[in-house]
Each structure stands twice: as C-alpha cells, then as structure tokens.
Write an enzyme that holds these catalytic residues in place. Structure first.
Site, PDB file in Angstrom:
ATOM      1  N   TYR A  79      52.626  55.010  24.510  1.00 37.93           N
ATOM      2  CA  TYR A  79      51.803  54.884  25.961  1.00 37.93           C
ATOM      3  C   TYR A  79      50.250  54.792  25.578  1.00 37.93           C
ATOM      4  O   TYR A  79      49.857  55.374  24.961  1.00 37.93           O
ATOM      5  CB  TYR A  79      52.274  56.136  26.425  1.00 37.93           C
ATOM      6  CG  TYR A  79      53.645  56.576  26.903  1.00 37.93           C
ATOM      7  CD1 TYR A  79      54.501  55.792  27.089  1.00 37.93           C
ATOM      8  CD2 TYR A  79      53.828  58.053  26.631  1.00 37.93           C
ATOM      9  CE1 TYR A  79      55.710  56.287  27.374  1.00 37.93           C
ATOM     10  CE2 TYR A  79      55.140  58.296  26.839  1.00 37.93           C
ATOM     11  CZ  TYR A  79      56.029  57.412  27.093  1.00 37.93           C
ATOM     12  OH  TYR A  79      57.485  58.118  27.369  1.00 37.93           O
ATOM     13  N   CYS A  82      48.279  57.980  25.829  1.00 38.68           N
ATOM     14  CA  CYS A  82      48.625  59.367  25.096  1.00 38.68           C
ATOM     15  C   CYS A  82      47.960  59.632  23.809  1.00 38.68           C
ATOM     16  O   CYS A  82      47.648  58.563  22.962  1.00 38.68           O
ATOM     17  CB  CYS A  82      50.168  58.939  24.566  1.00 38.68           C
ATOM     18  SG  CYS A  82      50.593  60.145  23.425  1.00 38.68           S
ATOM     19  N   PHE A  84      48.394  61.395  21.483  1.00 34.37           N
ATOM     20  CA  PHE A  84      49.141  61.393  20.106  1.00 34.37           C
ATOM     21  C   PHE A  84      49.215  59.941  19.550  1.00 34.37           C
ATOM     22  O   PHE A  84      48.926  59.662  18.391  1.00 34.37           O
ATOM     23  CB  PHE A  84      50.543  61.907  20.096  1.00 34.37           C
ATOM     24  CG  PHE A  84      50.319  63.441  20.373  1.00 34.37           C
ATOM     25  CD1 PHE A  84      50.093  64.304  19.483  1.00 34.37           C
ATOM     26  CD2 PHE A  84      50.827  63.865  21.706  1.00 34.37           C
ATOM     27  CE1 PHE A  84      49.971  65.669  19.854  1.00 34.37           C
ATOM     28  CE2 PHE A  84      50.736  65.218  21.863  1.00 34.37           C
ATOM     29  CZ  PHE A  84      50.149  65.951  21.019  1.00 34.37           C
ATOM     30  N   CYS A  85      49.443  58.899  20.551  1.00 34.64           N
ATOM     31  CA  CYS A  85      49.514  57.560  20.124  1.00 34.64           C
ATOM     32  C   CYS A  85      47.898  56.851  20.041  1.00 34.64           C
ATOM     33  O   CYS A  85      47.803  55.978  18.863  1.00 34.64           O
ATOM     34  CB  CYS A  85      49.936  56.861  21.391  1.00 34.64           C
ATOM     35  SG  CYS A  85      51.520  57.265  21.824  1.00 34.64           S
TER      36      CYS A  85
END
Length: 347
Positions: A79, A82, A84-85
């Site tokens: 995403y 996001c 974390f991404c």
C-alpha cells in the site's frame, strides 16, 4: 496553517517541496468501484498504515536501467502510504536497487492471492530462484545481508529468519520474527559494517523503536480532528478522480470513519489527549539520539535505523501533521539530508 508551513521558507534543498501523498510515476486508475476500495482501505489501514490512495495502480518499473545478469529482480507488493512499505522503498531506493511495484487492493487483495501471508509489504525476489520475503524488517535485514555477504545464497539467508507462531492476548494467532533486526554476517563482515558493538546495538534498538512506537503515532495524528481527517480524504478523492457524488460520499463517510478509528488507536496505545505531543516527543527523541555531531545515526551515511525512521515519517508528507512536525520539532535538517541522499542514490 500558515505557521505550520513557515519552515519551508528556510528550506535550501531544491528537491524539497510540498506534495500530497502520491502514487508513483503514473496517474491513478479510473474510479470504477473506487468508493468500495476507498472505504475498505479506511477500515483496513486505520490501525497504523495511514492513508491509502483510492485506486489500483498498474505494475510499473521503478528504474529504467536493465538489470545486469545475476542481480536481484525485485517486486514489491504494497500500500503506497503504509509506513512499513515506505520503509522498504526507502531502503531499496537508497541502495539503488531497481524494483517493480504492485499496488494492492486492501480489501480484496487479489494481487497477493498467491500468498498465504496476507499482509504487506511482500517482496518477491529472484536471485537465481524465486523467493517470497514477508515483514518489512525481515525484508530489509535479509536483502542487506545479501548485499554484504557473498557466502550464502539469498534462499539460505532467508532461512535464517524463520517465522514463529504466537498467540496475542485476544487469542489471535500471529507470526513473529525474533531475529528480524539482525544482519546474518560472519565476524569479518560484522567488523566491517559495525566497527564497534555499540554501533550495531544502537541501530537495532532504533529500528525496533520505529516499528514498535513511531509507526503507531501516524494514524492518530493524520486523523486527529474531523478537519484533518477530511483533508486527508480530500487528497484520496482527488487522486482517485471520483465522480461528484461518489467522491463526496467517499470523502465524508471515510473521513468520519477514520476519525473514530483514530480515537480507538489513541486509547490502545495510551497516547495523550493531544496526540501531536506524542509525535513531537518521539521525533525529538530520535533527533537527540542522532546527536549534533553526526549527519545521520549511521555517521556520514544513513544506516538501517535512519532509513526506517525516514520511511515511517514520510507517509505524512502533504498533510497538516507533517507540517506541524517540521515546525515544532528539530527534525527538519536530518529529514532534508535523508531526502537528498535518497534522491541522489535514485538518480
């Protein structure tokens, strides 16, 4: 709002600019079915992954350069906003690794139907044989180990990060990776990367801090008030190019939903009434840890902790929370240096 943007007058780097969260190199997809995706994203990502641009993006190549024989071929399922991404993208960009991106629908998740692991990011890596890497910190540690060490194949390195099934207080089964902040290096390689033990300990400590604390401050801050939640969804609707009626529905219903989700998150993570105070305190704690005599925590160049913190913070770019953070903390010089060094690496 004027005060919140005052810091920009002093910005010296030409790359520095105000920008809304955006979707890579191409325009967003048409809005057919977009309102369902938008509302689904609002609920699916409210627990810390921030805003989701309401469109399904086509597969795109991150770098036009052809991959030399024997190099990594990477595809990142994500995403866009996001945290974390964003950490993984910051790592890959800084290390000059070409990769493709597949934007995942957060409700149907058809793009990752091949995987029993149903979270993002997922990195498909091919260094001779195809592999799936899960968890942002595992991805970063495994690929970094591969870049440094030539002793083991990527497949062997990934095997050093086995998932361990645990049960949460709510009785939900989850997988954890107990050693995900370690680079799997021999003694000689370790001394080359970490001249003293304290350097490694510090990097691991702050990588974990970014995952366990900093990331949980994002959603409560970008959806802090109805006005901020509305502004956040205004970006999403404009990026998604919705029709008038469905755009209005998605914007207002989604904003209300995420405003209330943010209140639950504030309670869950025991944040203050004004969640900005927690954000400012955390960011200044990071700046203090970097110190006045280092450009980055890694010294003259970013280390994995720098990349993790930068990746988490940049998902707020273009929103009021980001402007307030720049105006009320001491993070701006470090953040500008991070943006510049990653920009140069990606050229």
């Amino acid at each position: 709002m004027a005060a919140g943007r005052a810091w920009r007058a002093a910005a010296l780097l030409p790359a520095w600019r105000l920008r809304a969260p955006r979707s890579g190199s191409g325009p967003t997809a048409a809005a057919g079915g977009g309102s369902r995706l938008l509302l689904g994203a609002a609920f699916a990502l409210g627990g810390g992954a921030g805003l989701y641009l309401a469109a399904r993006h086509r597969l795109r190549e991150h770098s036009a350069a052809e991959l030399p024989a024997g190099s990594l071929q990477l595809t990142l399922y994500q995403y866009k906003t996001c945290p974390f991404c964003s950490k993984v993208r910051a790592f890959l960009d800084y290390h000059g690794l070409p990769y493709e991106i597949v934007e995942v629908n957060p409700i149907m998740r058809k793009e990752i139907k091949f995987s029993s692991y149903r979270k993002v990011p997922i990195l498909l890596a091919n260094a001779g044989s195809p592999l799936q890497l899960n968890d942002s910190s595992v991805i970063i540690s495994a690929i970094k180990t591969y870049l440094i060490s030539k002793r083991n194949s990527l497949e062997e390195i990934v095997s050093f990060y086995p998932p361990m099934k645990t049960v949460t207080e709510q009785g939900k089964e989850v997988f954890e990776y107990g050693n995900k902040y370690w680079l799997m290096l021999d003694e000689k390689e370790t001394k080359r990367v970490y001249p003293v033990k304290e350097v490694r300990v510090e990097e691991m400590k702050w990588r974990k801090w970014a995952d366990d604390w900093l990331v949980h401050l994002i959603s409560p801050n970008v959806y802090r008030t109805p006005r901020e939640a509305l502004a956040s969804f205004d970006y999403i609707v404009r990026e998604g190019k919705f029709g008038t009626m469905e755009g209005l529905f998605a914007k207002y219903v989604g904003a209300v939903a995420m405003f209330f989700v943010s209140k639950r998150l504030k309670k869950r993570h025991q944040l203050r009434d004004d969640v900005r105070e927690d954000l400012y305190e955390a960011v200044n704690e990071w700046v203090k840890a970097v110190g006045k005599h280092r450009l980055f925590m890694g010294g003259s160049q970013p280390n994995l902790a720098d990349l993790a913190v930068y990746g988490v913070l940049r998902v707020m770019e273009g929103l009021e929370a980001f402007d307030d953070m720049m105006a009320h903390t001491k993070v701006q010089p470090w953040y500008q240096r991070m943006e510049e060094v990653i920009r140069k690496a990606a050229v």
